[in-house]
Design a protein around this motif. Structure first.
Motif, PDB file in Angstrom:
ATOM      1  N   ALA A 108      42.526  36.236  40.849  1.00 45.12           N
ATOM      2  CA  ALA A 108      43.036  37.365  41.505  1.00 45.12           C
ATOM      3  C   ALA A 108      44.015  37.990  40.886  1.00 45.12           C
ATOM      4  O   ALA A 108      43.904  39.270  40.734  1.00 45.12           O
ATOM      5  CB  ALA A 108      43.542  36.684  42.869  1.00 45.12           C
ATOM      6  N   CYS A 109      44.834  37.432  40.113  1.00 43.52           N
ATOM      7  CA  CYS A 109      45.599  38.035  38.997  1.00 43.52           C
ATOM      8  C   CYS A 109      45.001  39.318  38.278  1.00 43.52           C
ATOM      9  O   CYS A 109      45.258  40.230  38.043  1.00 43.52           O
ATOM     10  CB  CYS A 109      46.495  36.892  38.441  1.00 43.52           C
ATOM     11  SG  CYS A 109      47.779  37.616  37.520  1.00 43.52           S
ATOM     12  N   ASN A 110      43.765  38.562  37.669  1.00 42.90           N
ATOM     13  CA  ASN A 110      43.287  39.501  36.641  1.00 42.90           C
ATOM     14  C   ASN A 110      42.877  40.587  37.090  1.00 42.90           C
ATOM     15  O   ASN A 110      42.494  41.673  36.468  1.00 42.90           O
ATOM     16  CB  ASN A 110      42.206  38.614  35.864  1.00 42.90           C
ATOM     17  CG  ASN A 110      42.835  37.643  34.885  1.00 42.90           C
ATOM     18  OD1 ASN A 110      44.062  37.527  34.538  1.00 42.90           O
ATOM     19  ND2 ASN A 110      41.900  36.754  34.412  1.00 42.90           N
ATOM     20  N   THR A 159      43.844  42.265  39.960  1.00 40.25           N
ATOM     21  CA  THR A 159      44.607  43.207  40.570  1.00 40.25           C
ATOM     22  C   THR A 159      45.888  43.619  39.657  1.00 40.25           C
ATOM     23  O   THR A 159      46.549  44.723  40.313  1.00 40.25           O
ATOM     24  CB  THR A 159      44.984  42.776  42.128  1.00 40.25           C
ATOM     25  OG1 THR A 159      45.751  41.489  41.798  1.00 40.25           O
ATOM     26  CG2 THR A 159      43.677  42.445  43.044  1.00 40.25           C
ATOM     27  N   HIS A 160      46.586  42.648  39.099  1.00 34.44           N
ATOM     28  CA  HIS A 160      47.880  42.855  38.480  1.00 34.44           C
ATOM     29  C   HIS A 160      47.646  43.696  37.263  1.00 34.44           C
ATOM     30  O   HIS A 160      46.916  43.695  36.479  1.00 34.44           O
ATOM     31  CB  HIS A 160      48.674  41.621  38.570  1.00 34.44           C
ATOM     32  CG  HIS A 160      49.053  41.099  39.746  1.00 34.44           C
ATOM     33  ND1 HIS A 160      48.930  39.820  40.146  1.00 34.44           N
ATOM     34  CD2 HIS A 160      49.063  41.762  41.163  1.00 34.44           C
ATOM     35  CE1 HIS A 160      49.125  39.537  41.448  1.00 34.44           C
ATOM     36  NE2 HIS A 160      49.198  40.735  41.988  1.00 34.44           N
ATOM     37  N   THR A 161      48.847  44.477  36.932  1.00 31.24           N
ATOM     38  CA  THR A 161      49.009  45.206  35.747  1.00 31.24           C
ATOM     39  C   THR A 161      48.907  44.232  34.645  1.00 31.24           C
ATOM     40  O   THR A 161      49.645  43.193  34.577  1.00 31.24           O
ATOM     41  CB  THR A 161      50.177  46.167  35.739  1.00 31.24           C
ATOM     42  OG1 THR A 161      51.453  45.339  35.645  1.00 31.24           O
ATOM     43  CG2 THR A 161      50.331  46.980  36.968  1.00 31.24           C
ATOM     44  N   SER A 203      57.394  40.248  36.548  1.00 27.82           N
ATOM     45  CA  SER A 203      55.951  39.445  36.661  1.00 27.82           C
ATOM     46  C   SER A 203      55.366  39.574  37.945  1.00 27.82           C
ATOM     47  O   SER A 203      56.507  39.870  38.870  1.00 27.82           O
ATOM     48  CB  SER A 203      56.608  37.972  36.067  1.00 27.82           C
ATOM     49  OG  SER A 203      55.426  37.249  36.659  1.00 27.82           O
ATOM     50  N   CYS A 204      54.164  39.461  38.319  1.00 28.94           N
ATOM     51  CA  CYS A 204      53.606  39.390  39.532  1.00 28.94           C
ATOM     52  C   CYS A 204      54.199  37.820  40.142  1.00 28.94           C
ATOM     53  O   CYS A 204      54.569  37.195  39.254  1.00 28.94           O
ATOM     54  CB  CYS A 204      52.193  39.330  39.357  1.00 28.94           C
ATOM     55  SG  CYS A 204      51.351  38.288  38.080  1.00 28.94           S
ATOM     56  N   GLY A 205      54.024  37.700  41.378  1.00 34.40           N
ATOM     57  CA  GLY A 205      54.185  36.572  41.964  1.00 34.40           C
ATOM     58  C   GLY A 205      53.187  35.290  41.980  1.00 34.40           C
ATOM     59  O   GLY A 205      53.533  34.247  42.390  1.00 34.40           O
ATOM     60  N   CYS A 206      52.246  35.721  40.997  1.00 33.07           N
ATOM     61  CA  CYS A 206      51.127  34.514  40.738  1.00 33.07           C
ATOM     62  C   CYS A 206      51.463  33.107  40.173  1.00 33.07           C
ATOM     63  O   CYS A 206      51.421  32.019  40.719  1.00 33.07           O
ATOM     64  CB  CYS A 206      50.147  34.889  39.767  1.00 33.07           C
ATOM     65  SG  CYS A 206      49.312  36.528  40.601  1.00 33.07           S
ATOM     66  N   ASN A 207      52.622  33.237  39.239  1.00 31.00           N
ATOM     67  CA  ASN A 207      53.119  31.818  38.858  1.00 31.00           C
ATOM     68  C   ASN A 207      54.021  30.997  39.970  1.00 31.00           C
ATOM     69  O   ASN A 207      53.766  30.121  40.021  1.00 31.00           O
ATOM     70  CB  ASN A 207      54.070  32.171  37.486  1.00 31.00           C
ATOM     71  CG  ASN A 207      54.185  30.997  36.796  1.00 31.00           C
ATOM     72  OD1 ASN A 207      53.270  30.011  36.671  1.00 31.00           O
ATOM     73  ND2 ASN A 207      55.551  30.565  36.493  1.00 31.00           N
TER      74      ASN A 207
HETATM   75 ZN   LIG Z   1      49.571  37.953  38.982  1.00 31.29          ZN
END
Ligand SMILES: [Zn+2]
Length: 275
Positions: free
Chosen positions: A155-157, A159-161, A232-236
């Motif tokens: 999902a991160c790859n 959608t996130h910058t 950072s995105c919230g993925c971690n």
């Molecule tokens: Zn992410």
């Protein structure tokens, strides 16, 4: 497998203690379960860029990273590029701990941050799992957490910058290593994240100008962890929350990382040892 190994001397791991292992997953085992593994665990040290498995290798050894040791699962693409899909530190293990072992590896297991490990032969782990349901359950729970990490990466790859992903990767690495020096060049970071070198260079310059990090020979040093976390995105955080629900106490904490950092500071270079 030995053709891939460039691990160091036994002296590098002399402080590993099986009764209180510096791997959080082993530490989470019940004493009876740990004692099933103890006679078969051997300490080992791996340098950066040691390859634990290549795709297709028959997995015969399971690795438990200890202290600051950090390994990436890198999926090799048909054009020869390798893209990271998961990071494993002292919260986990590599080598089919849930499946039966002795199966072909799917991804490359690449050491990103040097340090101590415990190794056990898949065969010995199989025997211990056959003897204990609680041991099997704990490792199955870990597999669920690792799968959550892979789900989140997909999902991160998508959608996130790149900036969010770089900040996320550095945050996840620092969670595990406790060290503000990340021995990864921009070239390596770009290849691992599957993006162009020029994008990474722009992101790093931007972070540098904001005082988040500084570049050093062969890597970066994070100067402002809070700001890095904000970028950072919230993925971690999502992965950490799942660990907390499924395997409480296993995801590395800041407190542990502080201890690692102090130990690393006190130790001579090359003997970065956890307590
Ligand atoms: Zn992410």
């Amino acid at each position: 497998m030995d053709r891939h190994m460039n691990g160091g001397e036994a002296g590098d791991v002399r402080e590993l203690r099986v009764e209180r292992p510096a791997n959080n997953l082993l530490r989470a085992l019940r004493a009876e379960d740990l004692s099933l593994l103890t006679p078969h665990l051997s300490p080992w040290f791996a340098d950066t860029e040691t390859v634990l498995y290549e795709p297709g290798d028959t997995v015969q050894t399971v690795y438990f990273p200890c202290g600051p040791s950090l390994v990436s699962y890198v999926v090799m693409l048909e054009d020869g590029r390798g893209v990271e899909t998961a990071l494993v530190g002292r919260e986990g293990a590599l080598g089919g701990i849930v499946s039966q072992g002795r199966l072909p590896a799917y991804a490359r297991g690449l050491v990103q941050f040097p340090g101590p490990f415990y190794r056990i032969e898949s065969r010995a782990l199989e025997e211990a799992k056959a003897q204990s349901a609680t041991l099997r359950y704990l490792f199955a729970r870990y597999a669920d957490c690792l799968l959550a990490q892979v789900f989140q990466s997909v999902a991160c790859n998508a959608t996130h910058t790149i900036e969010q992903r770089v900040a996320k990767w550095l945050t996840a690495a620092l969670d595990r290593t406790g060290d503000h020096d990340v021995p990864l060049t921009q070239e390596q970071l770009a290849s691992m994240l599957g993006v162009g070198r020029s994008y990474i260079s722009r992101v790093v310059q931007n972070m540098k100008s904001r005082g988040v990090l500084e570049t050093r020979r062969g890597g970066v040093r994070v100067r402002d962890r809070d700001q890095l976390h904000q970028l950072s995105c919230g993925c971690n955080d999502a992965v950490r929350a799942h660990f907390d629900d499924v395997l409480k106490g296993v995801y590395p904490t800041e407190e542990e990382s502080t201890v690692l950092k102090l130990n690393a500071g006190a130790a001579s270079p090359g003997s970065r040892m956890p307590g």
